[in-house]
Design a protein around this motif. Structure first.
Motif, PDB file in Angstrom:
ATOM      1  N   ARG A 179      38.720 -34.633  22.090  1.00 53.71           N
ATOM      2  CA  ARG A 179      38.766 -34.971  20.661  1.00 53.71           C
ATOM      3  C   ARG A 179      39.943 -35.919  20.473  1.00 53.71           C
ATOM      4  NH1 ARG A 179      35.620 -32.097  17.066  1.00 53.71           N
ATOM      5  NH2 ARG A 179      34.318 -30.500  18.062  1.00 53.71           N
ATOM      6  N   LYS A 180      39.644 -37.200  20.564  1.00 54.19           N
ATOM      7  CA  LYS A 180      40.682 -38.228  20.620  1.00 54.19           C
ATOM      8  C   LYS A 180      40.891 -38.955  19.291  1.00 54.19           C
ATOM      9  CE  LYS A 180      39.589 -38.909  25.494  1.00 54.19           C
ATOM     10  NZ  LYS A 180      39.054 -39.832  26.526  1.00 54.19           N
ATOM     11  N   ARG A 181      39.945 -38.814  18.388  1.00 56.38           N
ATOM     12  CA  ARG A 181      40.062 -39.477  17.088  1.00 56.38           C
ATOM     13  C   ARG A 181      40.696 -38.472  16.105  1.00 56.38           C
ATOM     14  NH1 ARG A 181      37.637 -44.091  16.229  1.00 56.38           N
ATOM     15  NH2 ARG A 181      37.438 -43.656  13.987  1.00 56.38           N
ATOM     16  N   LEU A 182      41.997 -38.558  15.997  1.00 53.67           N
ATOM     17  CA  LEU A 182      42.736 -37.614  15.166  1.00 53.67           C
ATOM     18  C   LEU A 182      43.260 -38.306  13.917  1.00 53.67           C
ATOM     19  CD1 LEU A 182      44.771 -35.659  17.881  1.00 53.67           C
ATOM     20  CD2 LEU A 182      42.477 -35.190  16.979  1.00 53.67           C
ATOM     21  N   ALA A 183      43.067 -37.651  12.771  1.00 51.96           N
ATOM     22  CA  ALA A 183      43.574 -38.150  11.486  1.00 51.96           C
ATOM     23  C   ALA A 183      44.575 -37.135  10.944  1.00 51.96           C
ATOM     24  CB  ALA A 183      42.418 -38.333  10.497  1.00 51.96           C
ATOM     25  N   VAL A 184      45.370 -37.573   9.975  1.00 46.44           N
ATOM     26  CA  VAL A 184      46.372 -36.677   9.382  1.00 46.44           C
ATOM     27  C   VAL A 184      46.245 -36.638   7.863  1.00 46.44           C
ATOM     28  CG1 VAL A 184      48.094 -36.861  11.215  1.00 46.44           C
ATOM     29  CG2 VAL A 184      48.115 -38.500   9.340  1.00 46.44           C
ATOM     30  N   PHE A 185      46.519 -35.468   7.340  1.00 49.03           N
ATOM     31  CA  PHE A 185      46.664 -35.220   5.903  1.00 49.03           C
ATOM     32  C   PHE A 185      48.075 -34.687   5.739  1.00 49.03           C
ATOM     33  CE2 PHE A 185      46.536 -31.824   2.629  1.00 49.03           C
ATOM     34  CZ  PHE A 185      46.222 -32.581   1.513  1.00 49.03           C
ATOM     35  N   TYR A 186      48.878 -35.331   4.877  1.00 54.28           N
ATOM     36  CA  TYR A 186      50.266 -34.886   4.816  1.00 54.28           C
ATOM     37  C   TYR A 186      50.882 -35.077   3.435  1.00 54.28           C
ATOM     38  CZ  TYR A 186      51.535 -39.872   5.536  1.00 54.28           C
ATOM     39  OH  TYR A 186      51.670 -41.232   5.434  1.00 54.28           O
ATOM     40  N   GLN A 187      51.904 -34.296   3.196  1.00 56.44           N
ATOM     41  CA  GLN A 187      52.671 -34.326   1.954  1.00 56.44           C
ATOM     42  C   GLN A 187      53.523 -35.591   1.931  1.00 56.44           C
ATOM     43  OE1 GLN A 187      54.103 -30.504   0.264  1.00 56.44           O
ATOM     44  NE2 GLN A 187      56.122 -31.308   0.707  1.00 56.44           N
ATOM     45  N   LEU A 242      44.808 -33.212  11.472  1.00 51.19           N
ATOM     46  CA  LEU A 242      46.105 -32.544  11.537  1.00 51.19           C
ATOM     47  C   LEU A 242      46.667 -32.504  10.122  1.00 51.19           C
ATOM     48  CD1 LEU A 242      47.470 -34.498  14.632  1.00 51.19           C
ATOM     49  CD2 LEU A 242      46.367 -32.249  14.638  1.00 51.19           C
ATOM     50  N   SER A 243      46.968 -31.307   9.640  1.00 48.17           N
ATOM     51  CA  SER A 243      47.359 -31.116   8.244  1.00 48.17           C
ATOM     52  C   SER A 243      48.811 -30.663   8.163  1.00 48.17           C
ATOM     53  CB  SER A 243      46.423 -30.077   7.599  1.00 48.17           C
ATOM     54  OG  SER A 243      46.659 -29.952   6.224  1.00 48.17           O
ATOM     55  N   ILE A 244      49.629 -31.440   7.462  1.00 48.13           N
ATOM     56  CA  ILE A 244      51.058 -31.155   7.340  1.00 48.13           C
ATOM     57  C   ILE A 244      51.380 -31.010   5.865  1.00 48.13           C
ATOM     58  CG2 ILE A 244      53.385 -31.930   7.861  1.00 48.13           C
ATOM     59  CD1 ILE A 244      50.873 -33.776   9.742  1.00 48.13           C
ATOM     60  N   GLY A 245      51.349 -29.763   5.374  1.00 43.40           N
ATOM     61  CA  GLY A 245      51.567 -29.568   3.953  1.00 43.40           C
ATOM     62  C   GLY A 245      51.806 -28.117   3.613  1.00 43.40           C
ATOM     63  N   SER A 246      51.884 -27.836   2.312  1.00 45.94           N
ATOM     64  CA  SER A 246      52.076 -26.478   1.819  1.00 45.94           C
ATOM     65  C   SER A 246      50.713 -25.811   1.624  1.00 45.94           C
ATOM     66  CB  SER A 246      52.856 -26.496   0.502  1.00 45.94           C
ATOM     67  OG  SER A 246      52.187 -27.305  -0.448  1.00 45.94           O
ATOM     68  N   TYR A 247      50.733 -24.481   1.480  1.00 50.94           N
ATOM     69  CA  TYR A 247      49.475 -23.745   1.544  1.00 50.94           C
ATOM     70  C   TYR A 247      48.502 -24.083   0.429  1.00 50.94           C
ATOM     71  CZ  TYR A 247      52.003 -20.409  -1.534  1.00 50.94           C
ATOM     72  OH  TYR A 247      52.735 -19.815  -2.539  1.00 50.94           O
ATOM     73  N   ALA A 248      48.974 -24.334  -0.782  1.00 56.92           N
ATOM     74  CA  ALA A 248      48.055 -24.618  -1.880  1.00 56.92           C
ATOM     75  C   ALA A 248      47.296 -25.922  -1.648  1.00 56.92           C
ATOM     76  CB  ALA A 248      48.825 -24.681  -3.202  1.00 56.92           C
ATOM     77  N   ALA A 249      48.014 -26.972  -1.267  1.00 53.95           N
ATOM     78  CA  ALA A 249      47.377 -28.272  -1.036  1.00 53.95           C
ATOM     79  C   ALA A 249      46.476 -28.244   0.184  1.00 53.95           C
ATOM     80  CB  ALA A 249      48.449 -29.347  -0.891  1.00 53.95           C
ATOM     81  N   CYS A 250      46.938 -27.603   1.262  1.00 53.83           N
ATOM     82  CA  CYS A 250      46.130 -27.563   2.483  1.00 53.83           C
ATOM     83  C   CYS A 250      44.855 -26.746   2.277  1.00 53.83           C
ATOM     84  CB  CYS A 250      46.956 -27.007   3.630  1.00 53.83           C
ATOM     85  SG  CYS A 250      48.280 -28.124   4.171  1.00 53.83           S
ATOM     86  N   ALA A 251      44.959 -25.662   1.527  1.00 53.49           N
ATOM     87  CA  ALA A 251      43.758 -24.877   1.220  1.00 53.49           C
ATOM     88  C   ALA A 251      42.791 -25.690   0.374  1.00 53.49           C
ATOM     89  CB  ALA A 251      44.147 -23.585   0.506  1.00 53.49           C
ATOM     90  N   ALA A 252      43.308 -26.460  -0.567  1.00 51.25           N
ATOM     91  CA  ALA A 252      42.447 -27.312  -1.397  1.00 51.25           C
ATOM     92  C   ALA A 252      41.746 -28.364  -0.545  1.00 51.25           C
ATOM     93  CB  ALA A 252      43.275 -27.975  -2.494  1.00 51.25           C
TER      94      ALA A 252
END
Length: 423
Positions: A179-187, A242-252
């Motif tokens: 799994r080489k195509r990695l994206a990020v979601f971050y604060q 890859l998700s770098i955030g707090s629980y409320a935003a990451c759960a959303a």
């Protein structure tokens, strides 16, 4: 008992008699006097209110379970250990104000278990000196780099592994699964950028780059829509997020991603607060009749509190059940404490490590709190991994663990579960 004013007049005499090692100490020169004959006070600024309140509250509760036990059994060298708490709501401005309060007047012995990168990074300059006073910060709930690098690494002792180590572990795992195509979601702040940097570095070391990224503003709540962010990520066609955030935003994000058909693995780092994240997802499942907890992995910086083979886990669970520490009075009235969590277990280990340091501090002829911490080069705190500090090492632990959801709870992830994601 000597008054506070009398102690302050007495301090210069003590310093005149102190050895050179005292002057070179990392701790504030008068920190031993300020420990007081009654106890050791630790100053903690954290999120006790707002959308990230579960992090500060549970970290505090875990620490108090252990400190209460220690105090009931005579304290440290006859002195009790207490935490003076101030709420910063996970915002830098209040964290700075709180730190200045701790450094003024009859301040605590040291700072302890601050929560969050955007708050910790902003108070670091104060540790070097404010109003002629310096303080060490022990065990912030942050894996960011600034407190691990010059010039601030001298003033901070970290218990946990860094975000770079967490992200490197996740990236290595996903690449091994093709799994080489990695994206990020971050604060969109210092915390998120620290995680983004960790992911970028890890991929670059293997000759890859991030295929997409989406951000959100700090303070986002679970009720907010993350559909725009999901659309951005879907356009990148990622193999995992890859998700770098707090629980409320990451759960959303997880909720909206699954609703919109983005079903690839989503990986969160330890700061997310696994149990709080999970409680939001399970509530959404009950409301919407959908499964939001599949294909999740959370990296952790402490072992699972389900691993009863570890002495610290058994002790943690026993003391959390025995004392059931209350949430601070400043927390929301409707706040529901969590029986066990990775966050409170980390707070518990923070307290265990702090007691070991205070014991070394009380027994040492060198009045430096930093020197006492650095003397713990191979300390056993009951987790099968020794706590290692030293003059050139201010991070006690390096191991990263991986967990996934099974039967409504986060459990250690085994190789079979990783292989299920093989491409």
């Amino acid at each position: 008992m000597m008054s506070c004013r009398a102690r302050r007049r007495f301090i210069p005499l003590v310093l005149c008699l102190a050895c050179l090692a005292c002057l070179a100490s990392l701790a504030c020169p008068d920190s031993r006097a300020r420990a007081g004959s009654d106890g050791y006070s630790l100053g903690m600024s954290a999120a006790f209110t707002g959308p990230s309140d579960g992090l500060g509250v549970e970290l505090y509760r875990g620490s108090m379970a252990y400190f209460t036990f220690v105090n009931e059994h005579g304290g440290v060298n006859g002195r009790t250990v207490s935490i003076r708490i101030l709420d910063d709501g996970y915002q830098p401005g209040p964290a700075i104000d709180n730190t200045m309060r701790f450094l003024e007047g009859d301040e605590p012995l040291c700072l302890f278990s601050y929560v969050g990168t955007p708050t910790v990074t902003r108070v670091l300059p104060l540790l070097k000196g404010y109003g002629g006073r310096r303080k060490l910060l022990f065990f912030p709930f942050s894996g960011a780099e600034p407190q691990r690098e010059p010039p601030y690494d001298r003033f901070v002792f970290n218990l946990r592994a860094s975000y770079r180590q967490e992200l490197a572990g996740l990236v290595d795992r996903f690449l091994a699964l093709n799994r080489k195509r990695l994206a990020v979601f971050y604060q969109a702040d210092a915390f998120g950028r620290s995680g983004w940097d960790g992911a970028h570095r890890a991929l670059k070391s293997h000759g890859y780059a991030l295929v997409g990224e989406a951000t959100y503003r700090r303070g986002a709540r679970f009720a907010e829509s993350m559909k725009r962010q999901v659309e951005i990520l879907m356009r990148a066609n990622p193999d995992a997020v890859l998700s770098i955030g707090s629980y409320a935003a990451c759960a959303a994000l997880i909720r909206d991603a699954r609703d919109m058909g983005l079903n690839v693995p989503i990986a969160n780092v330890s700061f997310v607060g696994s149990e709080k994240l999970l409680s939001l997802l399970l509530a959404a499942e009950r409301e919407n009749g959908r499964d939001y907890t599949f294909n999740l992995v959370n990296s952790q910086v402490v072992p699972s509190y389900e691993d009863l083979s570890l002495p610290a886990v058994r002790e943690y669970r026993e003391l959390m059940d025995r004392y059931a520490p209350n949430a601070p009075a400043m927390a929301a009235r409707e706040y529901a404490p969590v029986r066990y969590s990775f966050t409170s277990f980390e707070g518990f280990l923070n307290a265990k490590a702090m007691v070991r340091i205070l014991e070394a501090y009380a027994a040492s002829l060198t009045p430096g709190l930093g020197a006492a911490a650095e003397s713990l080069t191979e300390a056993d705190i009951g987790i099968d991994v020794p706590l290692r500090f030293g003059p050139d090492r201010h991070q006690g632990l390096d191991r990263v663990y991986f967990t996934t959801v099974r039967d409504g709870r986060f459990v250690p992830m085994d190789e079979r579960q990783w292989r299920a994601w093989q491409r």
